[in-house]
Design a protein around this motif. Structure first.
Motif, PDB file in Angstrom:
ATOM      1  N   TYR A 323       4.206 -10.070   8.080  1.00  0.00           N
ATOM      2  CA  TYR A 323       3.234  -9.044   8.439  1.00  0.00           C
ATOM      3  C   TYR A 323       3.896  -7.736   8.868  1.00  0.00           C
ATOM      4  CZ  TYR A 323      -0.272 -12.673   8.028  1.00  0.00           C
ATOM      5  OH  TYR A 323      -1.096 -13.657   7.533  1.00  0.00           O
ATOM      6  N   LYS A 324       5.158  -7.559   8.474  1.00  0.00           N
ATOM      7  CA  LYS A 324       5.835  -6.277   8.610  1.00  0.00           C
ATOM      8  C   LYS A 324       6.197  -5.717   7.234  1.00  0.00           C
ATOM      9  CE  LYS A 324       7.960  -7.318  13.099  1.00  0.00           C
ATOM     10  NZ  LYS A 324       9.240  -7.418  13.858  1.00  0.00           N
ATOM     11  N   SER A 325       5.716  -6.383   6.210  1.00  0.00           N
ATOM     12  CA  SER A 325       6.078  -6.025   4.836  1.00  0.00           C
ATOM     13  C   SER A 325       5.030  -5.119   4.202  1.00  0.00           C
ATOM     14  CB  SER A 325       6.237  -7.297   3.992  1.00  0.00           C
ATOM     15  OG  SER A 325       6.239  -6.982   2.618  1.00  0.00           O
ATOM     16  N   LYS A 326       5.471  -3.972   3.735  1.00  0.00           N
ATOM     17  CA  LYS A 326       4.597  -3.055   3.001  1.00  0.00           C
ATOM     18  C   LYS A 326       4.092  -3.709   1.721  1.00  0.00           C
ATOM     19  CE  LYS A 326       4.860   1.172   0.246  1.00  0.00           C
ATOM     20  NZ  LYS A 326       5.776   2.188  -0.317  1.00  0.00           N
ATOM     21  N   LYS A 327       4.977  -4.428   1.048  1.00  0.00           N
ATOM     22  CA  LYS A 327       4.625  -5.062  -0.227  1.00  0.00           C
ATOM     23  C   LYS A 327       3.507  -6.089  -0.039  1.00  0.00           C
ATOM     24  CE  LYS A 327       6.272  -4.553  -3.703  1.00  0.00           C
ATOM     25  NZ  LYS A 327       5.864  -3.706  -4.855  1.00  0.00           N
ATOM     26  N   ILE A 328       3.620  -6.924   0.997  1.00  0.00           N
ATOM     27  CA  ILE A 328       2.596  -7.940   1.235  1.00  0.00           C
ATOM     28  C   ILE A 328       1.257  -7.285   1.561  1.00  0.00           C
ATOM     29  CG2 ILE A 328       1.878  -9.817   2.765  1.00  0.00           C
ATOM     30  CD1 ILE A 328       3.994 -10.589   0.704  1.00  0.00           C
ATOM     31  N   LYS A 329       1.284  -6.228   2.357  1.00  0.00           N
ATOM     32  CA  LYS A 329       0.027  -5.543   2.689  1.00  0.00           C
ATOM     33  C   LYS A 329      -0.586  -4.927   1.435  1.00  0.00           C
ATOM     34  CE  LYS A 329      -2.096  -2.973   6.395  1.00  0.00           C
ATOM     35  NZ  LYS A 329      -1.895  -2.255   7.670  1.00  0.00           N
ATOM     36  N   GLU A 330       0.251  -4.383   0.552  1.00  0.00           N
ATOM     37  CA  GLU A 330      -0.253  -3.835  -0.711  1.00  0.00           C
ATOM     38  C   GLU A 330      -0.903  -4.924  -1.559  1.00  0.00           C
ATOM     39  OE1 GLU A 330       3.154  -2.049  -2.486  1.00  0.00           O
ATOM     40  OE2 GLU A 330       2.881  -0.118  -1.463  1.00  0.00           O
ATOM     41  N   LYS A 331      -0.259  -6.102  -1.612  1.00  0.00           N
ATOM     42  CA  LYS A 331      -0.808  -7.211  -2.393  1.00  0.00           C
ATOM     43  C   LYS A 331      -2.123  -7.718  -1.793  1.00  0.00           C
ATOM     44  CE  LYS A 331       2.353  -7.523  -5.579  1.00  0.00           C
ATOM     45  NZ  LYS A 331       2.005  -7.215  -6.993  1.00  0.00           N
ATOM     46  N   MET A 332      -2.195  -7.759  -0.468  1.00  0.00           N
ATOM     47  CA  MET A 332      -3.431  -8.173   0.182  1.00  0.00           C
ATOM     48  C   MET A 332      -4.560  -7.177  -0.116  1.00  0.00           C
ATOM     49  SD  MET A 332      -1.997  -9.487   3.896  1.00  0.00           S
ATOM     50  CE  MET A 332      -3.632  -9.775   4.567  1.00  0.00           C
ATOM     51  N   THR A 333      -4.223  -5.887  -0.082  1.00  0.00           N
ATOM     52  CA  THR A 333      -5.217  -4.851  -0.383  1.00  0.00           C
ATOM     53  C   THR A 333      -5.695  -4.972  -1.830  1.00  0.00           C
ATOM     54  OG1 THR A 333      -4.196  -3.351   1.225  1.00  0.00           O
ATOM     55  CG2 THR A 333      -5.629  -2.363  -0.439  1.00  0.00           C
ATOM     56  N   GLU A 334      -4.745  -5.213  -2.745  1.00  0.00           N
ATOM     57  CA  GLU A 334      -5.103  -5.374  -4.151  1.00  0.00           C
ATOM     58  C   GLU A 334      -6.005  -6.587  -4.344  1.00  0.00           C
ATOM     59  OE1 GLU A 334      -2.944  -5.485  -8.556  1.00  0.00           O
ATOM     60  OE2 GLU A 334      -1.727  -5.641  -6.735  1.00  0.00           O
ATOM     61  N   CYS A 335      -5.662  -7.667  -3.660  1.00  0.00           N
ATOM     62  CA  CYS A 335      -6.467  -8.891  -3.718  1.00  0.00           C
ATOM     63  C   CYS A 335      -7.864  -8.629  -3.175  1.00  0.00           C
ATOM     64  CB  CYS A 335      -5.768  -9.988  -2.917  1.00  0.00           C
ATOM     65  SG  CYS A 335      -6.622 -11.565  -2.894  1.00  0.00           S
ATOM     66  N   SER A 336      -7.953  -7.902  -2.062  1.00  0.00           N
ATOM     67  CA  SER A 336      -9.234  -7.561  -1.456  1.00  0.00           C
ATOM     68  C   SER A 336     -10.104  -6.755  -2.415  1.00  0.00           C
ATOM     69  CB  SER A 336      -8.997  -6.764  -0.165  1.00  0.00           C
ATOM     70  OG  SER A 336     -10.214  -6.300   0.378  1.00  0.00           O
ATOM     71  N   ASN A 337      -9.483  -5.786  -3.088  1.00  0.00           N
ATOM     72  CA  ASN A 337     -10.231  -4.933  -4.016  1.00  0.00           C
ATOM     73  C   ASN A 337     -10.707  -5.693  -5.248  1.00  0.00           C
ATOM     74  OD1 ASN A 337      -9.836  -2.745  -2.314  1.00  0.00           O
ATOM     75  ND2 ASN A 337      -8.005  -2.047  -3.384  1.00  0.00           N
ATOM     76  N   LYS A 338      -9.858  -6.572  -5.766  1.00  0.00           N
ATOM     77  CA  LYS A 338     -10.211  -7.293  -6.993  1.00  0.00           C
ATOM     78  C   LYS A 338     -11.306  -8.329  -6.759  1.00  0.00           C
ATOM     79  CE  LYS A 338      -5.891  -6.854  -9.667  1.00  0.00           C
ATOM     80  NZ  LYS A 338      -6.475  -6.415 -10.940  1.00  0.00           N
ATOM     81  N   LEU A 339     -11.220  -9.047  -5.637  1.00  0.00           N
ATOM     82  CA  LEU A 339     -12.164 -10.136  -5.393  1.00  0.00           C
ATOM     83  C   LEU A 339     -13.324  -9.742  -4.490  1.00  0.00           C
ATOM     84  CD1 LEU A 339      -9.889 -13.282  -4.932  1.00  0.00           C
ATOM     85  CD2 LEU A 339     -11.097 -12.530  -6.971  1.00  0.00           C
ATOM     86  N   GLY A 340     -13.220  -8.594  -3.833  1.00  0.00           N
ATOM     87  CA  GLY A 340     -14.269  -8.206  -2.914  1.00  0.00           C
ATOM     88  C   GLY A 340     -14.240  -9.007  -1.634  1.00  0.00           C
ATOM     89  N   VAL A 341     -13.039  -9.308  -1.133  1.00  0.00           N
ATOM     90  CA  VAL A 341     -12.856 -10.093   0.087  1.00  0.00           C
ATOM     91  C   VAL A 341     -12.293  -9.180   1.164  1.00  0.00           C
ATOM     92  CG1 VAL A 341     -11.792 -12.156   1.074  1.00  0.00           C
ATOM     93  CG2 VAL A 341     -12.285 -12.070  -1.362  1.00  0.00           C
ATOM     94  N   THR A 342     -12.783  -9.295   2.388  1.00  0.00           N
ATOM     95  CA  THR A 342     -12.228  -8.482   3.468  1.00  0.00           C
ATOM     96  C   THR A 342     -10.819  -8.960   3.817  1.00  0.00           C
ATOM     97  OG1 THR A 342     -13.237  -9.920   5.141  1.00  0.00           O
ATOM     98  CG2 THR A 342     -14.496  -7.986   4.441  1.00  0.00           C
ATOM     99  N   MET A 343     -10.019  -8.048   4.332  1.00  0.00           N
ATOM    100  CA  MET A 343      -8.612  -8.347   4.602  1.00  0.00           C
ATOM    101  C   MET A 343      -8.444  -9.495   5.599  1.00  0.00           C
ATOM    102  SD  MET A 343      -6.400  -6.333   2.934  1.00  0.00           S
ATOM    103  CE  MET A 343      -4.977  -5.781   3.881  1.00  0.00           C
ATOM    104  N   ASN A 344      -9.371  -9.583   6.581  1.00  0.00           N
ATOM    105  CA  ASN A 344      -9.201 -10.639   7.584  1.00  0.00           C
ATOM    106  C   ASN A 344      -9.545 -12.027   7.061  1.00  0.00           C
ATOM    107  OD1 ASN A 344     -11.949 -10.312   7.433  1.00  0.00           O
ATOM    108  ND2 ASN A 344     -12.289 -10.126   9.642  1.00  0.00           N
ATOM    109  N   CYS A 345      -9.988 -12.095   5.806  1.00  0.00           N
ATOM    110  CA  CYS A 345     -10.237 -13.399   5.174  1.00  0.00           C
ATOM    111  C   CYS A 345      -9.151 -13.754   4.153  1.00  0.00           C
ATOM    112  CB  CYS A 345     -11.604 -13.400   4.492  1.00  0.00           C
ATOM    113  SG  CYS A 345     -12.988 -13.375   5.653  1.00  0.00           S
TER     114      CYS A 345
END
Length: 392
Positions: A323-345
């Protein structure tokens, strides 16, 4: 008439041969020491340094294959004798990337590259001690005494790591490597799961159901209607899926009037972090359709984002810096946008793959995610139990 005295013919002196002066050629440039990858916290200074075998070189720096545009007060490039270095002040996320230095002279050239990785401020915390989480889960009591077990359905594309999640969780709770749940591989690209497989977890009241992977062709992989029927409770354990013939009321195995014990209590979408960008749009749409049907029924839904070590160098080296990785946060954001899931899920996790011994950090990430879906599933039971009491 007397003869005239002959005059001597002038002949210039023969030139003295002098060999041409040798043209100086510097030695072909080579690196004596090379650049090293650097990992820094946001706001720290960072220096890339190397040494050459000769001072007679010109130096060029590039970032991500583009000539580095030095900003005054931000970048400083230095060539001191045979030492070359690049200084970057107060590194930020924009400074992350691949840097290449090229040394060149009339005898040749040489290049070398290194990564600068910038750790961002930690945006989510993890309990890095597994025992308290394991104890809490083992002591967990389902809120509805009429429900025997919390049921979780895993779904996602082939090779996302659904079966590996089952193996990893069973490994944590059973204290030894569990590999009875066959997994798809990058080599075959095929799902080993063909049935509605049920997997109990140790001596705790939690059950996972694994299904075939989703594929872009409607006649390949699991049919979306089968997944929807499964979380509604119409599909029995060990039912063999037929991609071209989804189960319906005419099927003798169809559970016509499912109870809470037959239904799925939490839907877990599984996405591989390193492959999100390359996922087929048709597969993404199938997952969105499945989620939409689950939302109508009020089924809690989360995402397990697997293969985080394959998507991020920081995480591959040290899972505690996930949770200090820019790359992981980018992937989570991409996942959130594609599936319509909030980041905390969305929960980034790593499955057991190459490891043969327990990995405490890996266990903690999975236990954090598992704890969340256990409470989400039990909350679903509470809501449905209250609705039933109201009807009665």
């Amino acid at each position: 008439m007397g003869g005239e005295e002959s005059k001597p013919v002038y002949r210039p002196p023969s030139p003295v041969y002098r060999p041409p002066s040798p043209v100086y050629r510097p030695p072909s440039p080579e690196f004596v020491t090379v650049l090293a990858d650097k990992q820094v916290k946001e706001g720290e200074d960072v220096t890339l340094r190397c040494e050459t075998n000769t001072r007679d070189v010109t130096v060029t720096w590039k970032k991500k294959d583009q000539k580095l545009c030095c900003v005054e007060g931000k970048h400083r490039t230095v060539k001191s004798d045979t030492t070359i270095y690049l200084e970057i002040k107060k590194a930020d996320l924009g400074d992350e990337g691949n840097y290449t230095v090229t040394i060149q002279n009339s005898s040749g050239s040489a290049s070398f590259s290194a990564m600068i990785i910038v750790e961002i401020n930690e945006w989510r915390t993890v309990q890095w001690k597994p025992d308290p989480m394991i104890s809490a889960l083992k002591a967990f009591k389902i809120s509805n005494p009429d429900v025997r077990e919390l049921r979780f359905l895993l779904h996602g594309p082939v090779g996302a790591g659904k079966s590996s999640i089952v193996n990893t969780i069973k490994t944590i709770f059973e204290g030894h490597q569990f590999i009875n749940c066959l997994t798809a591989t990058d080599v075959t690209g095929e799902s080993f799961t063909t049935k509605f497989e049920k997997y109990n977890v140790g001596n705790v009241p939690f059950t996972f159901y694994d299904v075939m992977g989703l594929e872009k062709d409607q006649l390949k992989g699991v049919h979306t209607d089968d997944i929807i029927s499964a979380f509604k409770g119409h599909v029995p354990s060990n039912y063999e899926f037929k991609p071209h013939d989804p189960i319906d009321e005419d099927n003798k195995h169809y559970i016509l009037n499912p109870t809470l014990n037959d239904k799925i209590h939490c839907l877990v979408s599984v996405i591989p972090a390193d492959k999100i960008s390359r996922m087929d749009d048709e597969v993404i749409q199938k997952m969105r359709n499945i989620r939409a049907e689950g939302s109508k029924l009020g089924i809690p839904q989360v995402v397990f984002m697997t293969r985080v070590d394959k998507a991020c160098t920081i995480t591959e080296r040290d899972l505690t810096k996930l949770y200090k990785s820019k790359k992981i946060k980018e992937k989570m954001t991409e996942c959130s946008n594609k599936l319509g899931v909030t980041m905390n899920c969305i929960f980034p996790v790593k499955n057991y793959h190459e490891e043969t011994k327990p990995n405490e950090q890996l266990n903690c990430l999975m236990l954090e995610a598992f704890t969340q879906i256990v409470h989400s599933a039990d909350d679903f039971l509470k809501r449905n139990s209250n609705q039933q009491k109201t009807v009665e």
